[in-house]
Design a protein around this motif. Structure first.
Motif, PDB file in Angstrom:
ATOM      1  N   THR A   1       1.638   7.325  -3.664  1.00 55.82           N
ATOM      2  CA  THR A   1       2.490   7.729  -2.542  1.00 55.82           C
ATOM      3  C   THR A   1       3.242   9.009  -2.870  1.00 55.82           C
ATOM      4  OG1 THR A   1       2.744   5.403  -1.926  1.00 55.82           O
ATOM      5  CG2 THR A   1       4.312   6.976  -0.992  1.00 55.82           C
ATOM      6  N   ILE A   2       3.764   9.112  -4.082  1.00 55.21           N
ATOM      7  CA  ILE A   2       4.465  10.337  -4.490  1.00 55.21           C
ATOM      8  C   ILE A   2       3.506  11.520  -4.480  1.00 55.21           C
ATOM      9  CG2 ILE A   2       5.660  11.469  -6.414  1.00 55.21           C
ATOM     10  CD1 ILE A   2       6.814   8.691  -7.129  1.00 55.21           C
ATOM     11  N   ASN A   3       2.270  11.281  -4.838  1.00 51.52           N
ATOM     12  CA  ASN A   3       1.282  12.359  -4.789  1.00 51.52           C
ATOM     13  C   ASN A   3       1.020  12.808  -3.348  1.00 51.52           C
ATOM     14  OD1 ASN A   3      -0.717  14.101  -6.135  1.00 51.52           O
ATOM     15  ND2 ASN A   3      -2.218  12.870  -5.034  1.00 51.52           N
ATOM     16  N   ARG A   4       1.039  11.849  -2.409  1.00 46.14           N
ATOM     17  CA  ARG A   4       0.878  12.230  -1.006  1.00 46.14           C
ATOM     18  C   ARG A   4       2.077  13.044  -0.525  1.00 46.14           C
ATOM     19  NH1 ARG A   4      -1.259   6.917  -0.707  1.00 46.14           N
ATOM     20  NH2 ARG A   4       0.662   6.089   0.220  1.00 46.14           N
ATOM     21  N   ILE A   5       3.257  12.723  -1.022  1.00 49.91           N
ATOM     22  CA  ILE A   5       4.447  13.528  -0.702  1.00 49.91           C
ATOM     23  C   ILE A   5       4.263  14.948  -1.228  1.00 49.91           C
ATOM     24  CG2 ILE A   5       6.911  13.838  -1.201  1.00 49.91           C
ATOM     25  CD1 ILE A   5       7.169  10.782  -1.160  1.00 49.91           C
ATOM     26  N   ARG A   6       3.742  15.051  -2.444  1.00 54.23           N
ATOM     27  CA  ARG A   6       3.472  16.375  -3.031  1.00 54.23           C
ATOM     28  C   ARG A   6       2.521  17.171  -2.147  1.00 54.23           C
ATOM     29  NH1 ARG A   6      -0.523  18.658  -5.703  1.00 54.23           N
ATOM     30  NH2 ARG A   6      -1.700  16.693  -5.796  1.00 54.23           N
ATOM     31  N   LEU A   7       1.456  16.518  -1.692  1.00 52.50           N
ATOM     32  CA  LEU A   7       0.484  17.205  -0.843  1.00 52.50           C
ATOM     33  C   LEU A   7       1.099  17.610   0.498  1.00 52.50           C
ATOM     34  CD1 LEU A   7      -2.682  15.009  -1.517  1.00 52.50           C
ATOM     35  CD2 LEU A   7      -2.225  17.321  -2.360  1.00 52.50           C
ATOM     36  N   ASP A   8       1.921  16.722   1.088  1.00 56.57           N
ATOM     37  CA  ASP A   8       2.571  17.050   2.355  1.00 56.57           C
ATOM     38  C   ASP A   8       3.417  18.316   2.224  1.00 56.57           C
ATOM     39  OD1 ASP A   8       1.575  14.968   3.887  1.00 56.57           O
ATOM     40  OD2 ASP A   8       3.217  13.602   3.404  1.00 56.57           O
TER      41      ASP A   8
ATOM     42  N   THR B   1       7.593   9.411   6.366  1.00 58.94           N
ATOM     43  CA  THR B   1       6.689   8.263   6.455  1.00 58.94           C
ATOM     44  C   THR B   1       6.335   7.737   5.071  1.00 58.94           C
ATOM     45  OG1 THR B   1       5.766   9.077   8.539  1.00 58.94           O
ATOM     46  CG2 THR B   1       4.446   7.479   7.311  1.00 58.94           C
ATOM     47  N   GLU B   2       6.082   8.638   4.131  1.00 56.82           N
ATOM     48  CA  GLU B   2       5.731   8.198   2.771  1.00 56.82           C
ATOM     49  C   GLU B   2       6.934   7.594   2.053  1.00 56.82           C
ATOM     50  OE1 GLU B   2       2.844   7.813   1.988  1.00 56.82           O
ATOM     51  OE2 GLU B   2       1.730   9.180   3.272  1.00 56.82           O
ATOM     52  N   LEU B   3       8.125   8.119   2.289  1.00 56.72           N
ATOM     53  CA  LEU B   3       9.316   7.512   1.693  1.00 56.72           C
ATOM     54  C   LEU B   3       9.510   6.097   2.234  1.00 56.72           C
ATOM     55  CD1 LEU B   3      11.822  10.525   1.755  1.00 56.72           C
ATOM     56  CD2 LEU B   3      10.703   9.529  -0.255  1.00 56.72           C
ATOM     57  N   ALA B   4       9.226   5.912   3.512  1.00 59.29           N
ATOM     58  CA  ALA B   4       9.285   4.565   4.081  1.00 59.29           C
ATOM     59  C   ALA B   4       8.237   3.662   3.444  1.00 59.29           C
ATOM     60  CB  ALA B   4       9.093   4.621   5.595  1.00 59.29           C
ATOM     61  N   ASN B   5       7.077   4.218   3.107  1.00 57.34           N
ATOM     62  CA  ASN B   5       6.055   3.435   2.403  1.00 57.34           C
ATOM     63  C   ASN B   5       6.548   2.985   1.036  1.00 57.34           C
ATOM     64  OD1 ASN B   5       4.085   3.466   4.397  1.00 57.34           O
ATOM     65  ND2 ASN B   5       3.145   5.362   3.674  1.00 57.34           N
ATOM     66  N   LEU B   6       7.294   3.850   0.346  1.00 59.01           N
ATOM     67  CA  LEU B   6       7.861   3.458  -0.951  1.00 59.01           C
ATOM     68  C   LEU B   6       8.789   2.263  -0.797  1.00 59.01           C
ATOM     69  CD1 LEU B   6       8.662   6.939  -2.556  1.00 59.01           C
ATOM     70  CD2 LEU B   6       6.824   5.376  -3.194  1.00 59.01           C
TER      71      LEU B   6
END
Length: 512
Positions: A128-135, A83-88
């Motif tokens: 967004t990359i930080n949210r990927i890190r947290l995921d 989902t976050e990659l799609a946000n990027l």
């Protein structure tokens, strides 16, 4: 092949240069050709002309592809990361739209692009990359903190995005992305906006293609090489599945492989044949229960590719839709007149059956910014396929000849995974010289596809425009480059069809 050096030429000059880099397609070696053409911005606004770009213009936004750098995502984090990659991707799309709509502001303020577009984009991407890190880390996974450096984007000028994007091998020798050349898509800083910015960068929607993206195939030297020699263990059979050409117009702008659960995750339109119930929300179970367009009803696999459109000034059903006209994918959608889907064997060994739900993406939809390391586009014309194949140009075919898109998917599998975090490292291409799978990978039936289109040949006009250009759908910032062509596949079978395909190929039969 050495780096292509572009030279300024008069608007009347179109020079074709044959390149010399070898690649492999479906067991046969190929070369690709490059073309230098003049870049000239015309004030002619006729919609059935695609305009060449001014060489000094800020053409597009170049952002590193974070998804290609993710090689280990825990299962519990996959949906959140997807989902976050799609946000990027959505953020880049929105930034490109702002870039395209603010040309006058760019001309008036040399710092506009950096301050109003690229800078804010970096901040959004960093979050967004930080949210990927947290995921990833919240479920016990490890995150490479160097990925945070991929937040920054730059811009590319028009002469950085035209034909001849540096050395490449058509994506065939990169083991499905495992030996990536490290190109993160970083480009040089944007040129000064003090020069007047153009109204568009070619094409009916102002985002390509341009004259340099086309080549008269009759002027390209033959470049097809011989296939690898077959060994005594070669698997020489074939299996052809007949699934139609998407005459029923089964389309959507999702991509369940890279953006599951995200509507419009592809930002461009796909043709679907085979499984008829594939969208962003499809699951393995729903695909098993779906109907198929294939004559063999045991073949529930999904075969899908970006549509081709002719930019003749017409508008199609999605002119005002996301993934369509809203994102620069315009013109008349063309249905192939032929679509051949064939599985072939290995010149070096027997093959093992494809695992159920195996996912493969071949090619790269983002070569304009990623570079050509994973490119696997092959364009030609009927009557020329055994002579010329192109990666970075669309062919201009002679009268009576049709445009052909050909795909040869990765034919080596790691024996364990049906997908990978970057959708590449679980599969690989065989060695182009020997046909042998490396790194402990196993040979699987190689999926090959041949799509034929009846297209009125484009013509390059004296002023540098292209009349009746055609182009593959893509992400808007990728400017409809030919090298961005790609193809997607999900293996779904029943009644032991996967084993039947492998056995047919291993025993040298011609089956369907």
């Amino acid at each position: 092949m050495g780096r292509n050096i572009r030279k300024r030429r008069s608007p009347l000059t179109v020079k074709v240069i044959a390149a010399s880099a070898a690649v492999v397609l479906g067991g046969g070696g190929l070369l690709y050709a490059q073309m230098n053409a003049s870049a000239h911005e015309s004030n002619n606004s006729a919609q059935n002309y695609t305009k060449a770009a001014a060489a000094s213009a800020v053409a597009t936004i170049s952002c590193p592809d974070v998804g290609q750098k993710l090689t280990n995502v825990p299962a519990k984090a996959k949906q959140g990361v997807a989902t976050e990659l799609a946000n990027l991707d959505k953020q880049i799309t929105e930034a490109y739209a702002r870039l395209a709509s603010t040309r006058q502001a760019q001309a008036n303020d040399a710092n506009f692009v950096q301050n109003a577009i690229v800078g804010p984009l970096k901040e959004k991407r960093a979050a967004t990359i930080n949210r990927i890190r947290l995921d990833i880390t919240r479920v016990g996974g490890t995150f490479d903190n160097s990925l945070s450096q991929l937040a920054a984007c730059t811009t590319q000028s028009a002469n950085q995005t035209t034909a001849g994007q540096g050395n490449n091998n058509g994506g065939q020798n990169n083991n499905g992305g495992q030996n990536n050349n490290g190109n993160t898509g970083q480009a040089s800083a944007a040129p000064s906006a003090s020069a007047s910015a153009p109204a568009n960068i070619g094409g009916q929607a102002g985002n390509g293609p341009v004259a340099a993206d086309f080549v008269d195939i009759t002027k390209v030297a033959p470049n097809v090489l011989s296939k690898p020699a077959k060994t005594g263990q070669a698997s020489t059979g074939t299996f052809t599945t007949r699934c139609g050409t998407n005459q029923n117009k089964n389309h959507n702008t999702d991509n369940v492989i890279v953006a599951p659960g995200v509507t419009n995750g592809a930002h461009h339109l796909h043709d679907y044949v085979g499984n008829q119930k594939v969208n962003a929300f499809a699951t393995n179970d729903s695909m098993l229960a779906a109907p198929s367009s294939c004559q063999n009803q045991s073949d529930l696999s999904s075969y899908y590719w970006p549509v081709v459109r002719v930019q003749d000034g017409t508008q199609d059903f999605d002119q005002n839709a996301d993934g369509g006209g809203k994102e620069g994918n315009v013109g008349k959608i063309l249905t192939p007149v032929q679509a051949q889907i064939k599985y072939v064997g290995s010149p070096a060994s027997k093959v093992v059956a494809m695992p159920q739900f195996l996912r493969i993406i071949t090619g790269d939809a983002k070569t304009t910014t990623n570079g050509l390391a994973n490119a696997n586009a092959h364009w030609s014309c009927t009557g020329f396929e055994n002579k010329v194949q192109l990666t970075t140009q669309y062919p201009i075919c002679p009268q009576g000849s049709n445009v052909v898109r050909t795909f040869a998917f990765q034919s080596c599998w790691d024996g364990v995974n049906i997908d990978s975090a970057n959708h590449r490292t679980h599969v690989a291409f065989a060695d182009p010289a020997s046909g042998v799978c490396g790194n402990g990978f196993k040979a699987i039936p190689q999926l090959t596809m041949r799509l034929v289109y009846k297209i009125t040949p484009p013509t390059i006009q004296a002023d540098g425009t292209v009349k009746n250009a055609f182009a593959v759908d893509g992400f808007p910032e990728q400017l409809h480059k030919p090298s961005t062509d790609h193809d997607d596949f999900i293996s779904v079978t029943k009644n032991n069809l996967a084993a039947t395909i492998a056995n047919c190929i291993n025993t040298g039969k011609r089956c369907q």
